[in-house]
Design a protein around this motif. Sequence first.
Motif, short mmCIF file in Angstrom:
data_model
loop_
_atom_site.label_atom_id
_atom_site.label_comp_id
_atom_site.label_asym_id
_atom_site.label_seq_id
_atom_site.Cartn_x
_atom_site.Cartn_y
_atom_site.Cartn_z
N GLY A 64 -29.56 101.58 6.47
CA GLY A 64 -28.93 101.66 7.78
C GLY A 64 -28.26 100.35 8.15
N PRO A 65 -27.51 100.38 9.26
CA PRO A 65 -26.72 99.22 9.63
C PRO A 65 -27.56 98.12 10.28
N GLY A 66 -27.01 96.92 10.29
CA GLY A 66 -27.57 95.84 11.07
C GLY A 66 -28.74 95.14 10.41
N MET A 67 -29.40 94.32 11.22
CA MET A 67 -30.50 93.49 10.75
C MET A 67 -31.67 93.65 11.72
N VAL A 68 -32.86 93.33 11.22
CA VAL A 68 -34.08 93.46 12.01
C VAL A 68 -34.79 92.11 12.03
N LEU A 69 -35.31 91.73 13.19
CA LEU A 69 -36.08 90.48 13.30
C LEU A 69 -37.38 90.62 12.51
N ARG A 70 -37.65 89.65 11.67
CA ARG A 70 -38.81 89.71 10.78
C ARG A 70 -40.13 89.58 11.55
N GLU A 121 -30.74 94.78 15.52
CA GLU A 121 -31.21 96.15 15.72
C GLU A 121 -32.58 96.21 16.39
N GLY A 122 -33.16 95.04 16.64
CA GLY A 122 -34.48 95.00 17.26
C GLY A 122 -35.46 94.25 16.37
N VAL A 123 -36.76 94.49 16.60
CA VAL A 123 -37.79 93.74 15.89
C VAL A 123 -38.64 94.68 15.05
N ASP A 124 -39.22 94.14 14.00
CA ASP A 124 -40.12 94.88 13.11
C ASP A 124 -41.28 95.46 13.93
N GLN A 125 -41.51 96.75 13.80
CA GLN A 125 -42.53 97.46 14.58
C GLN A 125 -43.91 96.80 14.46
N ARG A 126 -44.21 96.23 13.27
CA ARG A 126 -45.56 95.72 13.04
C ARG A 126 -45.92 94.54 13.92
N VAL A 127 -44.93 93.74 14.32
CA VAL A 127 -45.25 92.61 15.19
C VAL A 127 -45.52 93.09 16.61
N ILE A 128 -44.88 94.19 17.00
CA ILE A 128 -45.14 94.77 18.33
C ILE A 128 -46.60 95.19 18.41
N GLU A 129 -47.08 95.81 17.33
CA GLU A 129 -48.46 96.27 17.30
C GLU A 129 -49.44 95.11 17.11
N ALA A 130 -49.14 94.24 16.16
CA ALA A 130 -50.10 93.18 15.81
C ALA A 130 -50.27 92.15 16.93
N ARG A 131 -49.24 91.96 17.76
CA ARG A 131 -49.35 90.99 18.86
C ARG A 131 -49.41 91.70 20.21
N ALA A 132 -49.65 93.00 20.19
CA ALA A 132 -49.82 93.80 21.41
C ALA A 132 -48.73 93.52 22.44
N LEU A 133 -47.47 93.61 22.00
CA LEU A 133 -46.36 93.38 22.93
C LEU A 133 -46.11 94.64 23.75
N GLU A 134 -45.96 94.48 25.06
CA GLU A 134 -45.62 95.62 25.91
C GLU A 134 -44.10 95.65 26.09
N GLU A 135 -43.50 96.80 25.74
CA GLU A 135 -42.05 96.91 25.78
C GLU A 135 -41.57 97.22 27.19
N VAL A 136 -40.57 96.45 27.64
CA VAL A 136 -40.00 96.57 28.99
C VAL A 136 -38.52 96.85 28.91
N SER A 137 -38.07 97.86 29.60
CA SER A 137 -36.63 98.18 29.64
C SER A 137 -36.06 97.87 31.02
#
Length: 241
Positions: A64-70, A121-137
């Motif tokens: 897919g297109p773009g890049m993802v934050l590691r 394109e956003g950030v790697d899903q695993r860091v959201i989970e591993a650092r318990a980030l709450e997503e805000v829109s």
Amino acid sequence: MNSNPTIWRATVLTLFPEMFPGPLGVSLAGRALSSGLWALETRDIRDSATDRHRSVDDTPAGGGPGMVLRADVLAAAIDAAGVASDRPRLLMSPRGRPLTQSWVAELAAGLGPLIVCGRFEGVDQRVIEARALEEVSVGDYVLSGGEIAAMALIDACVRLLPGVMGKCESGADESFSEGLLEYPQYTRPQTFEGRPIPDILTSGDHAKVAAWRQAEAEALTRARRPDLWGGRKGPKSTTDG
Ligand code: SAH
């Protein structure tokens, strides 16, 4: 700059630290920042890159297109920020829970958040989970990065901090505070292009002014934001159909 641990503090992780304080450095928020009513700490995610090229992103797994934050770089940046575990950890994201005035008030009443700004394109899903980030829109549209969204969140919080707004009541009456949009405002001149200020507002009758404002706020909310109107708690006025 300000090491006072009790001060409300926003810690922003970004690839573009030069964007800050930006608009947060002027007017209400800027004066409050200079006078130490809140603190802003901006950290460059790239400082946590480990390879020779200081790369922070890579191509998406699955194509897919773009890049993802590691995940590894971002996790290292979060860990290096060393924020206390009782501070909220937020990720600006169009997939997140929509930011509302009541959530803003909650954040303003706390110690201040860590805010991760995505790019690409956003950030790697695993860091959201591993650092318990709450997503805000900040709304159902896509920005090119989390920085402007983070500024919106910080600005909305800062104006609620004690001492930031001139009059302590000026935050109580405005849009969303009672689940309503704000009534229309007027000021001089008395007549503008043939349009006078509504008589009631210049009558000096405070009870009538209050009733007029309440009715206008309710009518506006019903017409423009049926979602807010339908979700209101508490008694609705007799004008409710
Ligand atoms: N591909 C992603 C969008 C990435 S936009 C998707 O479709 O969901 C790049 C970054 O901008 C995001 O990681 C996020 O940090 C930020 N961003 C974009 N729109 C946003 C919004 N409405 N609210 C909060 N952050 C947003």
